[in-house]
Design an enzyme around this catalytic site. Structure first.
Site, short mmCIF file in Angstrom:
data_model
loop_
_atom_site.label_atom_id
_atom_site.label_comp_id
_atom_site.label_asym_id
_atom_site.label_seq_id
_atom_site.Cartn_x
_atom_site.Cartn_y
_atom_site.Cartn_z
CE LYS A 81 59.73 19.35 35.46
NZ LYS A 81 58.96 19.71 34.25
CB SER A 129 61.48 21.21 31.64
OG SER A 129 60.17 20.96 32.10
CB SER A 132 58.08 20.14 29.79
OG SER A 132 58.78 21.25 29.28
#
Length: 492
Positions: A77, A155, A179
Site C-alpha cells: 500500500k 482506503s 480500511s
C-alpha cells in the site's frame, strides 16, 4: 505450472519448496498480470526491476529452511514508506517523495524474503471508504455485474483489487476505521486488522495515530496468518508497539472451535439493514453453531455513538499529523506569485496539495481541537471511546471468545454513486468497523456469500485483544463452512 499469479501464498510456498516453480517465474507472472490490468488502476508505482532482483535473491537463498514468505510476490500500500520508491499516500502534496528509509513492516517482510511488485492505490492519506479520494484516480473493483465500475472499498482499495484480481499473492493494508475489512468484504478477499500495537506503525504515513494499524490482505485465512506472522512484532522505534511474542498464527488453524462462545451484538441490527447482509449474518451464526460453537446475543450499548466519536477523534489526529505537510522540505510546492511570502506559500501549497476529503477532515479536526470546542467535541468523544472499549471488555469478561457481525452495510457500490455533497452517506459505510479501532481490538473480514446480483459479501469476526491466533482459527472455520471460491470474471 500455469496461472502462477493465481496461487495462494501457502500453495506458492509449497511449490517453491518442491522445486515445481521458482520465484523469478512466479514474480514474472504477477508482473505480466499487473501490466495487463491498467483498467483496475490498482498498482500506481510499479517496481519490476526491484521485484525480479528480490526474486532472484530468494531463489539463490534456496527454500529448504527459508522463511514462509521467501520468494512470494506482494503489493505494498502506498502508505508504507519504501526506500527509494515513491511513497506519497495517494496525495498530491507528497508527489515525488522517495523516502531514505524503509518502514518496519516492509523491512520485516523483506527480511522474510518477500518480493515487492510495487505500490498500491488508496484513498488520500487513508481517508475514505471508496478509494475515490486518491490523487491517482480511483482503483476499480475487479468484480463487475453491469456496465458500472464498482468501488473496491477504501482506503486499501488498491490492495483489495490487486489481491482479488490475482495481480499479487497478498498485499499490505492499513485499517484506521475499517480500511482493511471493508475493501476485503467488497472484493471477496480476507483482511485482518490486528490488535493496536501488534504491528509497528513506524514508517507508515500517519492518518490518526491512536487508530491506525497495519495488516495483511490475502486470498485465504491461512495466507493472512502466514503474512501476519511476518509483519508483527515489537519495534523500539514505535512507542505504541507491544513487546509481546508473536505466535505461529498458521499453526493455530486447526479448524476446531468446539466450545467457543460467539456473541451476536443486538445493537448492530440496524433499521433498514440490507436484507441480504442480514440473511448472511444469520447463516454465519448457523455455520458457527454447526461447527460446535455456542452462539449467544450480547449487548454493546454504546455502539450507536461510535461513528460520530470516531470521526471527531480521527479528524482531530489528522489535523495534527497533517500539519507537517507544507511544501518546504519535501513533496509538491504550489507555484507562487511575485509578491507571495511564506504565508501565501503555505496556503497555496496546502490548498493545491490536499484533496477535498482531506481538507474537510483537517478543517473538522482543527475545529474540534479549538479552544472553544475542545471539551464539547474532542474530550466528549474520548469519553465515549472509553465507554465503547468497556462494552467490549464486559462482553469478553462474560466468557465470549469472539463477536460475529457484518463487515459492511451493503455490497460494493458504483464509483461516483455516493454524493460528495453528503459525506455522512459515505461515512456510514464504516458503521460496523469503527468500534474495533476505537477499542484497539483485532477484527477479520471473511468472504462468506454472494449477493443476488453476483457480488461478494463478507462477515466480520471481532476478537479479544492479542488473541489473533484464536480469531484466525474461528475465521478459518467460517471460511471452510462457507466454501466461498468465487472469483471475478476477467474483463480488464
Amino acid at each position: 505450472m500455469t496461472d502462477l499469479n493465481k496461487l495462494t501464498i501457502a500453495d506458492a510456498r509449497d511449490a517453491l519448496k518442491k522445486g515445481d516453480v521458482n520465484s523469478v517465474e512466479l514474480t514474472q507472472a504477477c508482473i505480466d498480470a499487473i501490466d495487463a490490468s491498467g483498467a483496475l488502476n490498482a498498482f500506481v508505482h510499479k517496481t519490476p526491476e526491484i521485484a525480479l532482483e528480490q526474486a532472484a535473491a530468494a531463489d539463490a537463498r534456496g527454500y529448504a529452511d527459508a522463511p514462509a514468505l521467501n520468494g512470494i510476490p506482494l503489493g505494498i500500500k502506498d502508505l508504507f514508506c519504501t526506500k527509494g520508491v515513491d511513497s506519497q499516500a495517494a496525495s498530491g502534496i507528497l508527489k515525488g517523495f522517495k523516502p531514505e528509509y524503509e518502514s518496519t513492516v516492509t523491512t520485516k517482510l523483506f527480511d522474510n524474503g518477500a518480493v515487492m511488485l510495487g505500490k498500491l492505490n488508496m484513498d488520500e492519506f487513508a481517508m475514505g471508504s471508496s478509494n475515490e479520494s486518491s490523487a491517482y484516480g480511483p482503483a476499480v473493483n475487479p468484480w463487475k455485474v453491469d456496465d458500472r465500475n464498482l468501488t473496491p472499498g477504501g482506503s486499501s482499495g488498491g490492495s483489495a483489487a490487486a489481491v482479488a484480481a490475482d495481480l499479487c499473492l497478498g498485499a499490505t493494508g492499513t485499517d484506521t476505521g475499517g480500511s482493511i475489512r471493508q475493501p476485503a468484504a467488497f472484493t471477496g478477499t480476507v483482511g485482518i486488522k490486528p490488535t493496536y500495537g501488534r504491528c509497528s506503525r513506524w514508517g507508515i504515513i500517519a492518518y490518526a495515530s491512536s487508530l491506525d494499524q497495519a495488516g495483511p490482505m490475502t486470498k485465504t485465512v491461512r495466507d493472512s496468518a502466514i503474512m501476519l506472522s511476518a509483519m508483527a512484532g515489537h519495534d523500539m522505534k514505535d512507542s505504541t508497539s507491544a513487546d509481546l511474542a508473536v505466535p505461529d498464527f498458521e499453526a493455530a488453524l486447526t479448524g476446531d472451535i468446539k466450545g467457543k462462545v460467539i456473541g451476536i451484538p443486538r445493537e448492530y441490527r440496524l433499521d433498514g439493514l440490507n436484507e441480504e447482509i442480514t440473511k448472511l449474518w444469520d447463516e454465519g451464526a448457523e455455520m458457527l453453531r454447526a461447527a460446535g460453537a455456542e452462539v449467544r446475543d450480547v449487548s454493546l450499548p454504546h455502539s450507536k455513538y461510535a461513528l460520530p466519536a470516531y470521526y471527531v477523534i480521527a479528524s482531530a489526529e489528522a489535523s495534527s499529523n497533517l500539519a507537517r505537510y507544507d511544501g518546504v522540505r519535501f513533496g509538491e510546492r504550489a507555484p507562487l506569485g511575485a509578491g507571495d511570502g511564506i504565508n501565501e506559500m503555505y496556503e497555496k501549497t496546502r490548498a493545491a496539495g490536499f484533496g477535498p476529503e482531506t481538507q474537510r477532515r483537517i478543517m473538522v479536526g482543527t475545529y474540534v481541537l479549538s479552544a472553544g470546542f475542545y471539551d464539547a467535541y474532542y474530550n466528549r468523544a474520548r469519553k465515549v471511546r472509553t465507554l465503547i472499549k468497556r462494552d467490549f471488555e464486559n462482553v469478553f469478561a462474560d466468557g465470549v471468545d469472539a463477536i460475529l457481525a457484518p463487515a459492511t452495510p451493503t455490497p460494493a457500490f458504483g464509483i461516483g454513486e455516493v454524493s460528495d455533497a453528503n459525506p455522512v452517506e459515505m461515512y456510514l459505510n464504516d458503521v460496523f468497523t469503527v468500534t474495533l479501532n476505537l477499542a484497539g481490538l483485532p477484527g477479520i473480514a471473511v468472504p462468506t456469500g454472494m449477493s443476488s446480483n453476483g457480488l461478494p459479501l463478507g462477515l466480520q469476526l471481532i476478537g479479544r485483544p492479542w488473541e489473533e491466533a484464536d480469531l484466525l482459527n474461528i475465521a478459518h472455520s467460517v471460511e471452510h463452512s462457507a466454501g466461498f471460491v468465487a472469483k471475478p470474471q476477467k474483463w480488464w
